[in-house]
Motif scaffolding. Structure first.
Motif, PDB file in Angstrom:
ATOM      1  N   VAL A   1      21.320  32.426  28.486  1.00  0.00           N
ATOM      2  CA  VAL A   1      22.273  33.213  29.279  1.00  0.00           C
ATOM      3  C   VAL A   1      21.668  33.474  30.646  1.00  0.00           C
ATOM      4  CG1 VAL A   1      23.581  35.366  29.429  1.00  0.00           C
ATOM      5  CG2 VAL A   1      23.173  34.307  27.194  1.00  0.00           C
ATOM      6  N   LYS A   2      22.348  33.018  31.693  1.00  0.00           N
ATOM      7  CA  LYS A   2      21.837  33.175  33.058  1.00  0.00           C
ATOM      8  C   LYS A   2      22.924  33.761  33.963  1.00  0.00           C
ATOM      9  CE  LYS A   2      17.931  31.047  32.121  1.00  0.00           C
ATOM     10  NZ  LYS A   2      16.624  31.754  32.154  1.00  0.00           N
ATOM     11  N   VAL A   3      22.546  34.724  34.814  1.00  0.00           N
ATOM     12  CA  VAL A   3      23.477  35.239  35.806  1.00  0.00           C
ATOM     13  C   VAL A   3      23.821  34.104  36.766  1.00  0.00           C
ATOM     14  CG1 VAL A   3      23.805  36.849  37.721  1.00  0.00           C
ATOM     15  CG2 VAL A   3      22.638  37.604  35.651  1.00  0.00           C
ATOM     16  N   ALA A   4      25.109  33.906  37.015  1.00  0.00           N
ATOM     17  CA  ALA A   4      25.546  32.813  37.885  1.00  0.00           C
ATOM     18  C   ALA A   4      25.105  33.054  39.324  1.00  0.00           C
ATOM     19  CB  ALA A   4      27.061  32.674  37.828  1.00  0.00           C
ATOM     20  N   ALA A   5      24.604  31.996  39.960  1.00  0.00           N
ATOM     21  CA  ALA A   5      24.215  32.080  41.367  1.00  0.00           C
ATOM     22  C   ALA A   5      25.452  32.224  42.242  1.00  0.00           C
ATOM     23  CB  ALA A   5      23.431  30.825  41.762  1.00  0.00           C
ATOM     24  N   SER A   6      25.275  32.833  43.392  1.00  0.00           N
ATOM     25  CA  SER A   6      26.382  33.060  44.320  1.00  0.00           C
ATOM     26  C   SER A   6      27.026  31.744  44.743  1.00  0.00           C
ATOM     27  CB  SER A   6      25.865  33.813  45.546  1.00  0.00           C
ATOM     28  OG  SER A   6      26.882  34.000  46.493  1.00  0.00           O
ATOM     29  N   ASP A   7      28.363  31.711  44.706  1.00  0.00           N
ATOM     30  CA  ASP A   7      29.111  30.520  45.096  1.00  0.00           C
ATOM     31  C   ASP A   7      30.430  30.984  45.714  1.00  0.00           C
ATOM     32  OD1 ASP A   7      31.056  28.243  44.804  1.00  0.00           O
ATOM     33  OD2 ASP A   7      29.313  27.260  43.917  1.00  0.00           O
ATOM     34  N   ASP A   8      30.742  30.488  46.900  1.00  0.00           N
ATOM     35  CA  ASP A   8      31.938  30.938  47.615  1.00  0.00           C
ATOM     36  C   ASP A   8      33.230  30.662  46.851  1.00  0.00           C
ATOM     37  OD1 ASP A   8      30.446  31.888  49.726  1.00  0.00           O
ATOM     38  OD2 ASP A   8      30.632  30.053  50.922  1.00  0.00           O
ATOM     39  N   ARG A   9      33.209  29.699  45.942  1.00  0.00           N
ATOM     40  CA  ARG A   9      34.441  29.342  45.234  1.00  0.00           C
ATOM     41  C   ARG A   9      34.809  30.333  44.132  1.00  0.00           C
ATOM     42  NH1 ARG A   9      32.635  23.339  43.776  1.00  0.00           N
ATOM     43  NH2 ARG A   9      30.672  24.523  43.545  1.00  0.00           N
ATOM     44  N   VAL A  10      33.837  31.138  43.695  1.00  0.00           N
ATOM     45  CA  VAL A  10      34.088  32.095  42.604  1.00  0.00           C
ATOM     46  C   VAL A  10      33.663  33.480  43.083  1.00  0.00           C
ATOM     47  CG1 VAL A  10      33.639  32.679  40.190  1.00  0.00           C
ATOM     48  CG2 VAL A  10      33.682  30.280  40.901  1.00  0.00           C
ATOM     49  N   ARG A  11      34.659  34.279  43.418  1.00  0.00           N
ATOM     50  CA  ARG A  11      34.396  35.581  44.028  1.00  0.00           C
ATOM     51  C   ARG A  11      33.491  36.467  43.172  1.00  0.00           C
ATOM     52  NH1 ARG A  11      39.292  39.762  44.951  1.00  0.00           N
ATOM     53  NH2 ARG A  11      39.584  39.073  42.806  1.00  0.00           N
ATOM     54  N   ALA A  12      33.631  36.372  41.846  1.00  0.00           N
ATOM     55  CA  ALA A  12      32.856  37.233  40.950  1.00  0.00           C
ATOM     56  C   ALA A  12      31.356  36.995  41.054  1.00  0.00           C
ATOM     57  CB  ALA A  12      33.311  37.032  39.511  1.00  0.00           C
ATOM     58  N   THR A  13      30.937  35.823  41.541  1.00  0.00           N
ATOM     59  CA  THR A  13      29.501  35.567  41.705  1.00  0.00           C
ATOM     60  C   THR A  13      28.951  36.257  42.943  1.00  0.00           C
ATOM     61  OG1 THR A  13      29.817  33.552  43.030  1.00  0.00           O
ATOM     62  CG2 THR A  13      29.771  33.296  40.620  1.00  0.00           C
ATOM     63  N   LYS A  14      29.827  36.652  43.853  1.00  0.00           N
ATOM     64  CA  LYS A  14      29.394  37.284  45.097  1.00  0.00           C
ATOM     65  C   LYS A  14      29.644  38.790  45.095  1.00  0.00           C
ATOM     66  CE  LYS A  14      30.329  35.014  48.916  1.00  0.00           C
ATOM     67  NZ  LYS A  14      28.981  34.552  49.309  1.00  0.00           N
ATOM     68  N   GLU A  15      30.686  39.213  44.406  1.00  0.00           N
ATOM     69  CA  GLU A  15      31.047  40.626  44.355  1.00  0.00           C
ATOM     70  C   GLU A  15      31.555  40.938  42.952  1.00  0.00           C
ATOM     71  OE1 GLU A  15      34.593  42.457  46.476  1.00  0.00           O
ATOM     72  OE2 GLU A  15      32.951  43.043  47.815  1.00  0.00           O
ATOM     73  N   ALA A  16      30.648  41.371  42.105  1.00  0.00           N
ATOM     74  CA  ALA A  16      31.000  41.599  40.701  1.00  0.00           C
ATOM     75  C   ALA A  16      31.940  42.791  40.556  1.00  0.00           C
ATOM     76  CB  ALA A  16      29.729  41.846  39.889  1.00  0.00           C
ATOM     77  N   ALA A  17      32.760  42.761  39.520  1.00  0.00           N
ATOM     78  CA  ALA A  17      33.651  43.877  39.228  1.00  0.00           C
ATOM     79  C   ALA A  17      32.833  45.115  38.859  1.00  0.00           C
ATOM     80  CB  ALA A  17      34.589  43.510  38.089  1.00  0.00           C
ATOM     81  N   GLN A  18      33.351  46.277  39.223  1.00  0.00           N
ATOM     82  CA  GLN A  18      32.700  47.548  38.902  1.00  0.00           C
ATOM     83  C   GLN A  18      33.388  48.171  37.692  1.00  0.00           C
ATOM     84  OE1 GLN A  18      33.473  49.436  42.661  1.00  0.00           O
ATOM     85  NE2 GLN A  18      31.393  49.061  43.412  1.00  0.00           N
ATOM     86  N   ALA A  19      32.589  48.672  36.763  1.00  0.00           N
ATOM     87  CA  ALA A  19      33.122  49.366  35.594  1.00  0.00           C
ATOM     88  C   ALA A  19      33.238  50.857  35.886  1.00  0.00           C
ATOM     89  CB  ALA A  19      32.216  49.139  34.391  1.00  0.00           C
ATOM     90  N   ALA A  20      34.210  51.512  35.217  1.00  0.00           N
ATOM     91  CA  ALA A  20      34.448  52.932  35.455  1.00  0.00           C
ATOM     92  C   ALA A  20      35.032  53.563  34.197  1.00  0.00           C
ATOM     93  CB  ALA A  20      35.420  53.117  36.619  1.00  0.00           C
ATOM     94  N   PHE A  21      35.141  54.900  34.216  1.00  0.00           N
ATOM     95  CA  PHE A  21      35.876  55.624  33.188  1.00  0.00           C
ATOM     96  C   PHE A  21      37.301  55.874  33.684  1.00  0.00           C
ATOM     97  CE2 PHE A  21      31.577  57.589  32.168  1.00  0.00           C
ATOM     98  CZ  PHE A  21      31.375  56.816  31.036  1.00  0.00           C
ATOM     99  N   PRO A  22      38.321  55.373  33.011  1.00  0.00           N
ATOM    100  CA  PRO A  22      39.698  55.718  33.379  1.00  0.00           C
ATOM    101  C   PRO A  22      39.999  57.153  32.955  1.00  0.00           C
ATOM    102  CG  PRO A  22      39.581  53.714  32.016  1.00  0.00           C
ATOM    103  CD  PRO A  22      38.276  54.409  31.914  1.00  0.00           C
ATOM    104  N   TYR A  23      40.728  57.893  33.818  1.00  0.00           N
ATOM    105  CA  TYR A  23      41.158  59.247  33.457  1.00  0.00           C
ATOM    106  C   TYR A  23      42.483  59.551  34.140  1.00  0.00           C
ATOM    107  CZ  TYR A  23      39.259  60.839  37.988  1.00  0.00           C
ATOM    108  OH  TYR A  23      39.011  61.012  39.327  1.00  0.00           O
TER     109      TYR A  23
END
Length: 279
Positions: A210-232
């Motif tokens: 399991v390896k963290v994907a290297a940054s690639d302009d074609r896949v936004r998630a490799t450059k700016e990962a989603a942030q987790a939160a508590f919904p309320y």
């Protein structure tokens, strides 16, 4: 989706609305940091999904996982008992919207769509995109000539569809995807890093790396990962102020880094950057 045992997953994932915990975080001489109301006075009610290592219940019915530990620490700092309700992931958000839970745990993304109907706490951690392969693939470009699988609903799915077309196979959950990876029906899988680390450490992934994907302009998630939160709830303004303040404090004092490390991660996911919404 998780590396939890199949037996435990079957026991817990399908349970909806079952009260399983009276987990206590209240000290006799405790003084809360903020003043706010909760659904049940003196209690933080949490809709808990099963998504290891983010959210699950232990054998005693106590809320655990990365989200669970952060929520329990919030309750402790605000002198609240914890009431954990086991819910199916599909029902968790509705529990919050209908006023049956103060928050939900389970790696919930801060998305623009979700923010239209409810509040989202300050970021807890980022959900890093990882590549699962026998060869230790890191670069997104190396996926182009392979049969690739991923799980529906992740931030990177749309970009991978554009990039890979018919070579991308979508799965409803990580378990089915991993089975196809082990059997050779797909060459590579793309999933969350945190779930992979836990599975890897337990030996559940066999010889898959399991390896963290290297940054690639074609896949936004490799450059700016989603942030987790508590919904309320939108109605819980003072609650949200307290929640955000305590999350900020837990980032500052290293609590969230330590929670991540306690589940086998390196802690870098705590570096969330400024709050943002997935469009």
């Amino acid at each position: 989706m998780t590396s939890f045992t199949t037996k435990t997953r079957l026991l817990l994932t399908g349970i909806a609305g079952v009260l399983v915990s009276g987990q206590v975080a209240l000290a006799q001489d405790c003084t809360p940091k903020h003043t706010f109301a909760t659904i049940e006075e003196g209690t933080l009610t949490v809709a808990v999904t099963t998504y290891v290592p983010h959210s699950y219940l232990d054998d005693s019915g106590n809320m655990k996982g990365i989200d669970g530990d952060i929520a329990a620490e919030f309750a402790k700092r605000e002198c609240l008992k914890v009431k954990a309700i086991a819910v199916d992931p599909a029902a968790a958000i509705q529990y919050v919207l209908s006023g049956q839970a103060d928050i939900a745990t389970g790696d919930w993304y801060r998305t623009a769509e979700r923010a239209k109907v409810m509040n989202l706490s300050a970021p807890l951690y980022t959900d890093q995109m990882a590549i699962y392969s026998k060869d230790g693939v890191v670069n997104v470009g190396d996926l182009e000539n392979k049969q690739v699988g991923t799980v529906q609903g992740y931030l990177w799915v749309t970009d991978l569809k554009t990039m890979l077309g018919s070579k991308l196979k979508l799965y409803p959950n990580s378990v089915n995807m991993q089975q196809d990876l082990f059997s050779g029906r797909i060459d590579v899988a793309v999933d969350g890093y945190s779930t992979g680390v836990v599975a890897e450490k337990s030996g559940a992934l066999k010889d898959v790396k399991v390896k963290v994907a290297a940054s690639d302009d074609r896949v936004r998630a490799t450059k700016e990962a989603a942030q987790a939160a508590f919904p309320y709830s939108f109605n819980a303004k003072e609650f949200g102020i307290a929640l955000d303040a305590q999350i900020e404090a837990m980032h500052a004092d290293g609590t969230i880094v330590n929670v991540l490390k306690s589940y086998g991660l390196d802690g870098t996911a705590a570096e969330t950057g400024a709050p943002r919404l997935v469009q």
